[in-house]
Design a protein around this motif. Structure first.
Motif, PDB file in Angstrom:
ATOM      1  N   MET A 400       0.699  -1.301   0.158  1.00 24.43           N
ATOM      2  CA  MET A 400       0.285  -0.231   0.105  1.00 24.43           C
ATOM      3  C   MET A 400       0.639   1.880  -0.028  1.00 24.43           C
ATOM      4  O   MET A 400       0.440   2.172  -0.646  1.00 24.43           O
ATOM      5  N   LEU A 401       1.856   1.103   0.873  1.00 18.31           N
ATOM      6  CA  LEU A 401       2.954   2.011   0.651  1.00 18.31           C
ATOM      7  C   LEU A 401       3.017   2.834  -0.951  1.00 18.31           C
ATOM      8  O   LEU A 401       3.602   3.870  -0.963  1.00 18.31           O
ATOM      9  N   ARG A 402       4.040   1.706  -1.002  1.00 14.17           N
ATOM     10  CA  ARG A 402       5.240   1.413  -2.675  1.00 14.17           C
ATOM     11  C   ARG A 402       3.724   2.400  -3.265  1.00 14.17           C
ATOM     12  O   ARG A 402       4.535   2.733  -4.944  1.00 14.17           O
ATOM     13  N   ARG A 403       2.813   1.152  -3.767  1.00 16.54           N
ATOM     14  CA  ARG A 403       2.355   0.787  -5.390  1.00 16.54           C
ATOM     15  C   ARG A 403       0.516   2.069  -4.890  1.00 16.54           C
ATOM     16  O   ARG A 403       0.090   1.501  -5.636  1.00 16.54           O
ATOM     17  N   GLN A 404       0.177   2.678  -4.109  1.00 24.63           N
ATOM     18  CA  GLN A 404      -1.226   3.163  -4.404  1.00 24.63           C
ATOM     19  C   GLN A 404      -1.139   4.142  -5.202  1.00 24.63           C
ATOM     20  O   GLN A 404      -0.313   5.069  -5.727  1.00 24.63           O
ATOM     21  N   SER A 516      -2.066  -0.510  13.175  1.00 29.66           N
ATOM     22  CA  SER A 516      -0.998   0.954  13.799  1.00 29.66           C
ATOM     23  C   SER A 516      -0.444   0.859  11.980  1.00 29.66           C
ATOM     24  O   SER A 516      -0.353   2.182  12.377  1.00 29.66           O
ATOM     25  N   VAL A 517      -0.201   0.490  11.068  1.00 31.44           N
ATOM     26  CA  VAL A 517      -0.094   0.733   9.891  1.00 31.44           C
ATOM     27  C   VAL A 517      -1.445   1.617   9.246  1.00 31.44           C
ATOM     28  O   VAL A 517      -1.094   2.835   9.124  1.00 31.44           O
ATOM     29  N   PRO A 529      -6.374   6.868  -1.606  1.00 30.61           N
ATOM     30  CA  PRO A 529      -6.602   4.998  -2.187  1.00 30.61           C
ATOM     31  C   PRO A 529      -5.870   3.935   0.120  1.00 30.61           C
ATOM     32  O   PRO A 529      -6.420   3.063   0.003  1.00 30.61           O
ATOM     33  N   LYS A 530      -4.999   4.704   0.621  1.00 32.87           N
ATOM     34  CA  LYS A 530      -4.575   4.106   1.768  1.00 32.87           C
ATOM     35  C   LYS A 530      -5.633   3.606   3.049  1.00 32.87           C
ATOM     36  O   LYS A 530      -6.379   2.853   3.487  1.00 32.87           O
TER      37      LYS A 530
END
Length: 612
Positions: A400-404, A516-517, A529-530
């Motif tokens: 989710m962090l790299r490819r949002q 937590s994320v 999107p996250k």
């Protein structure tokens, strides 16, 4: 007319000759011929079981296990509708073989042989067809009671504590004293009947297990006791194995080695002297071995090899090749599952889960995504706990962090959230995830709570066995101590899927990590999107999990929902969703729900005032 008949006959002449040659040739005998041949022996066996001649019944029954005659007779009895008749007469035969007081010599030995072979045949039939099919629910014979209370069947587990409750302490002590003697002392008959021995053997094995764990008994002592059990009657080995299998369901995987070693000792071959010393020992032994192996396999299947991969190509290439096979088939072929299991063992859960999620995200159409998600979810069950841990801790957060904004958007994010929720719920429903939900709520033994019981059992065994025995290398144990089970009373069928109050590891740490994320995902003020993925995960968790996910929802960070309310449009979040996130039966849950609902109402009012 005749002209037409001759014309057609000439055209068919070649085919007719070929058919005549086939008719005259040798044909393989059909199964019907075998069944007809076995009908006569079945009728003879049933007729013999109606008599009261013990020696005749022993001679007939001990001839049945030779070759495949037993399976053939069972097949014929099933086809003819005489299976229950065969079972009822075997039960009656088993009942009539009870020892007669003051009876000694050959007749007593023949009665014991009759009890043994009839017991083994009945146990084999119950394993093959199931007790519901061949036995009566209210049968009062010894064998029927033993099956109901003590026999481990597939999908019909028994509570070891209930089995131990049937034991009589004085009889257990007498059995311990008798079985701990050397082989030469076994010639003296025991005062207990065969039925009493079958019911009290679990108590003996329970004492032996605890004493072996505390190193009061050596491996040589344990081996001597097990060999003495097997030398008496082979049905005693079956009764002992049934209890050990029930016991194995109540302990951790690291504590299975000792009971497994004990079962393997029952499968050890007998010497020629031991076989010749008993009447029809070879035939009875041939009946007992498959029963013991099947019981052990149902509880603890033989472990597969660590890896079946023999290809020199990289793991990623092997994965792509097998996934191509899966995509073409539209389902999971057996060989593909075996290869994927080997890839899981070789590459680890995190690597395989990453590759599976990548295949899921490459789909462009919703229908393909749903089908691929079902296949991925099935593959995750190769090791659902480790797969879920990898998915929540090592795959989803960096993805989710790299490819949002690339391919983690609608509808991919919704399908990924659904996969995560499904895996979490599956972990909750597994035997290790829930507190032994598949086995009547059994609990592990606590050393601190059971020291008194263990000390009593150890003292009893030490008194019976005696000290000073040396360890033996032919029956070794490489594991640490084996803690015996402290078992809870059996639960009703409605409690088998009861919601656990706390989560087990590694599921709990994985849920805490992903939450937590999520808190970091919604910490800003912008819709991304996250944040949408966080909402999809929580809403699907409530929608699909129901009451089962209550322990998961208890781990929600205090301000996660409020941060989500500030980011998402309030029309997406409803009052019902907020109220179902908390336990409204406790004051803290009601206060948290009221705080979130007040914020939701204020944001609704602010939005409407802006429109005005």
């Amino acid at each position: 007319n005749d002209v037409h008949v001759k014309k057609f006959a000439s055209q068919r002449e070649a085919a007719s000759l070929l058919l005549k040659k086939c008719d005259n040739g040798q044909q393989t005998p059909s199964n019907i011929i075998f069944i007809k041949r076995a009908e006569v022996p079945l009728s003879g066996v049933l007729k013999t079981l109606c008599t009261n001649k013990v020696q005749d019944m022993v001679n007939v029954l001990c001839q049945v296990p030779v070759g495949n005659s037993f399976e053939l007779i069972l097949s014929v009895a099933t086809v003819d509708g005489r299976l229950k008749t065969f079972v009822s007469r075997l039960i009656q035969c088993n009942e009539n073989s009870k020892p007669v007081p003051a009876e000694l010599g050959k007749l007593c030995v023949t009665r014991s042989t009759l009890f043994d072979v009839s017991f083994l045949m009945l146990t084999s039939i119950v394993q093959t067809y199931g007790s519901d099919v061949v036995l009566s629910d209210r049968g009062d014979s010894f064998f029927e009671k033993w099956v109901r209370e003590c026999m481990v069947e597939r999908n019909k587990l028994k509570n070891p504590r209930q089995i131990l409750a049937l034991c009589d302490d004085s009889m257990v002590d007498e059995l311990l004293l008798s079985l701990s003697k050397p082989e030469a002392a076994q010639l003296k008959p025991c005062s207990l009947s065969w039925q009493e021995t079958c019911l009290n053997l679990p108590g003996v094995l329970h004492h032996v297990l605890i004493a072996w764990e505390q190193e009061t008994l050596s491996s040589a002592d344990v081996k001597n006791i097990l060999d003495n059990i097997k030398r008496r009657l082979f049905s005693f080995s079956v009764c002992a194995t049934s209890f050990l299998c029930a016991y194995m369901y109540s302990v951790r995987e690291t504590e299975l080695l000792k009971p497994l070693n004990m079962i393997q000792q029952f499968l050890a071959p007998l010497t020629s002297e031991e076989l010749s010393s008993q009447e029809y020992a070879k035939e009875r032994l041939a009946l007992s071995y498959p029963i013991i192996r099947k019981m052990q396999h149902d509880v603890h299947p033989a472990p597969s090899t660590k890896s079946r991969l023999i290809s020199h190509s990289p793991l990623i290439e092997q994965f792509r090749e097998v996934w191509k096979t899966v995509a073409e088939a539209g389902h999971l072929p057996v060989r593909a599952v075996q290869t994927l299991e080997s890839l899981l063992l070789a590459g680890g859960a995190a690597w395989l889960t990453t590759q599976l999620v990548e295949q899921l995200l490459t789909c462009k159409y919703i229908r393909d995504m749903s089908k691929t998600m079902d296949i991925v979810f099935a593959v995750m069950h190769l090791d659902i706990e480790k797969g879920t841990e990898a998915l929540l801790q090592y795959v989803v957060p960096p993805l989710m962090l790299r490819r949002q904004g690339e391919d983690i958007n609608e509808p991919q994010s919704l399908v990924l959230a659904r996969l995560c929720v499904y895996c979490v719920i599956s972990c909750l429903e597994t035997r290790s995830g829930v507190a032994s939900s598949s086995f009547s709520g059994l609990k592990k033994r606590s050393r601190s709570n059971d020291e008194e019981d263990q000390a009593t059992n150890v003292a009893k065994v030490r008194k019976v066995i005696g000290d000073g025995s040396e360890n033996s290398n032919d029956f070794t144990d490489n594991a640490g101590g084996l803690a015996g089970p402290r078992l809870a009373s059996p639960s009703s069928s409605t409690e088998l899927r009861a919601t656990p109050q706390t989560l087990k590891e590694p599921l709990q740490s994985s849920i805490q990590h992903i939450f937590s994320v999520f808190l970091q995902f919604v910490s800003g003020d912008e819709l991304s999107p996250k944040a949408v993925f966080v909402y999809q995960f929580i809403s699907l968790l409530v929608e699909c999990g129901g009451e089962r996910v209550a322990p998961v929802l208890r781990l929600l960070p205090a301000n996660l929902v409020q941060q989500l309310l500030k980011v998402l449009p309030t029309e997406d979040i409803r009052v019902g969703l907020i109220s179902r996130l908390y336990d409204l039966h406790v004051q803290g849950g009601r206060q948290a729900a009221v705080a979130d609902l007040c914020l939701w109402r204020n944001m609704q009012m602010a939005r409407h005032s802006i429109h005005l």
